[in-house]
Write an enzyme that holds these catalytic residues in place. Structure first.
Site, PDB file in Angstrom:
ATOM      1  N   CYS A 115       0.835  -1.205   0.000  1.00 38.10           N
ATOM      2  CA  CYS A 115       0.000   0.000   0.000  1.00 38.10           C
ATOM      3  C   CYS A 115       0.872   1.258   0.000  1.00 38.10           C
ATOM      4  O   CYS A 115       0.638   2.191  -0.769  1.00 38.10           O
ATOM      5  CB  CYS A 115      -0.931  -0.029   1.216  1.00 38.10           C
ATOM      6  N   CYS A 116       1.907   1.276   0.868  1.00 40.54           N
ATOM      7  CA  CYS A 116       2.801   2.446   0.908  1.00 40.54           C
ATOM      8  C   CYS A 116       3.515   2.629  -0.430  1.00 40.54           C
ATOM      9  O   CYS A 116       3.726   3.759  -0.878  1.00 40.54           O
ATOM     10  CB  CYS A 116       3.828   2.308   2.028  1.00 40.54           C
ATOM     11  N   CYS A 199      -0.999   8.730   7.097  1.00 40.75           N
ATOM     12  CA  CYS A 199      -2.364   8.453   6.639  1.00 40.75           C
ATOM     13  C   CYS A 199      -3.276   8.188   7.842  1.00 40.75           C
ATOM     14  O   CYS A 199      -2.839   7.650   8.862  1.00 40.75           O
ATOM     15  CB  CYS A 199      -2.351   7.225   5.740  1.00 40.75           C
ATOM     16  N   CYS A 227       8.069   3.782   5.587  1.00 35.81           N
ATOM     17  CA  CYS A 227       7.173   3.559   4.455  1.00 35.81           C
ATOM     18  C   CYS A 227       7.884   3.489   3.116  1.00 35.81           C
ATOM     19  O   CYS A 227       7.242   3.332   2.093  1.00 35.81           O
ATOM     20  CB  CYS A 227       6.110   4.636   4.411  1.00 35.81           C
TER      21      CYS A 227
HETATM   22 FE1  SF4 Z   1      -1.372   2.792   2.922  1.00 32.44          FE
HETATM   23 FE2  SF4 Z   1      -0.985   5.253   3.884  1.00 32.44          FE
HETATM   24 FE3  SF4 Z   1      -1.173   3.215   5.555  1.00 32.44          FE
HETATM   25 FE4  SF4 Z   1       0.991   3.430   3.955  1.00 32.44          FE
HETATM   26  S1  SF4 Z   1       0.434   4.817   5.593  1.00 32.44           S
HETATM   27  S2  SF4 Z   1      -0.198   1.568   4.410  1.00 32.44           S
HETATM   28  S3  SF4 Z   1       0.047   4.382   2.145  1.00 32.44           S
HETATM   29  S4  SF4 Z   1      -2.800   3.942   4.163  1.00 32.44           S
END
Ligand code: SF4
Length: 248
Positions: A115-116, A199, A227
């Site tokens: 996701c990151c 996030c 991240c």
């Molecule tokens: Fe996804 Fe943002 Fe969480 Fe990273 S920080 S896993 S980009 S929601």
């Protein structure tokens, strides 16, 4: 007390010097990646005094807190800087959400990195293309993986461009003091116990005595709390690409 004040003044002066010389050397191919943290608000204020037409970009991951957007608009208004919003690739986000759901990042470290990578790392790489240098708000105090930071580094993860960390030696209290003295806005989440903001679903407030980044990906161990925005290749031997990193 005088010593503490001198320390603060020296750290402000050093940050301004580092920023000024970096901008003089690299403008217009230098940029700030802002997440509207306290650090980035400070840097945006300093940059606006040095070079108001400097490039500043922000990554809209699609999962940011409302307070981050509110802060972004206020900082833009106060500093006069133009903010370039950068987004993840639509098709990548669509595929991720359709195939793995909206909270896949909670299921494993790999899923969180996926996701990151989609929402942060790829947009960052795209935003840095063609740049010779980028400015970050990284500080030594923030993370166990950030102790070996330098003011000026070569960022191998982004094609060997120069990475500038003007707030390297700043402490939490320096950020608050600078923001207070200059009447700058900041995210309302800091007043609700947040000490590091990313996030919305991956950030929580911290308790007194907890590490400032304990609220980021709180279900992971301290060494994993990154991240991929700031990869440290010296520590990457045993992990998959992007897994061991230090970032926002
Ligand atoms: Fe996804 Fe943002 Fe969480 Fe990273 S920080 S896993 S980009 S929601």
């Amino acid at each position: 007390m005088a010593g503490k004040n001198n320390g603060y003044a020296a750290r402000v002066k050093k940050a301004e010097q580092v920023l000024r010389s970096a901008i003089e050397e690299f403008h217009p191919a230098i940029t700030l990646a802002s997440s509207f943290s306290l650090e980035d608000v400070v840097l945006m204020h300093m940059i606006s005094k040095i070079r108001p037409d400097a490039r500043v970009f922000a990554i809209d991951t699609g999962r940011l807190n409302e307070e981050t957007y509110q802060c972004a608009d206020l900082v833009k208004f106060i500093t006069g800087l133009k903010i370039e919003w950068v987004f993840p690739r639509f098709e990548d986000v669509q595929k991720l959400e359709q195939e793995k759901g909206l909270f896949s990042f909670r299921s494993s470290l790999d899923a969180r990195h996926e996701c990151c990578n989609i929402r942060k790392v790829e947009p960052l790489s795209r935003a840095l293309k063609g740049q010779k240098a980028w400015i970050t708000g990284l500080r030594k105090e923030q993370n166990v993986t950030r102790e070996e930071l330098k003011y000026v580094e070569i960022d191998e993860a982004h094609g060997g461009i120069t990475k500038i960390n003007p707030l390297l030696e700043w402490e939490d209290k320096d950020l608050k003091r600078y923001i207070d003295e200059n009447k700058l806005p900041y995210s309302a989440l800091y007043d609700r116990g947040y000490t590091s903001i990313g996030c919305a679903p991956c950030t929580r407030a911290t308790e007194p005595g907890e590490h400032p980044r304990a609220g980021r990906w709180w279900w992971e161990s301290a060494e994993q709390k990154e991240c991929g925005l700031h990869v440290d290749y010296s520590k990457q031997k045993d992990v998959s690409a992007g897994a061991q990193a230090s970032g926002k």
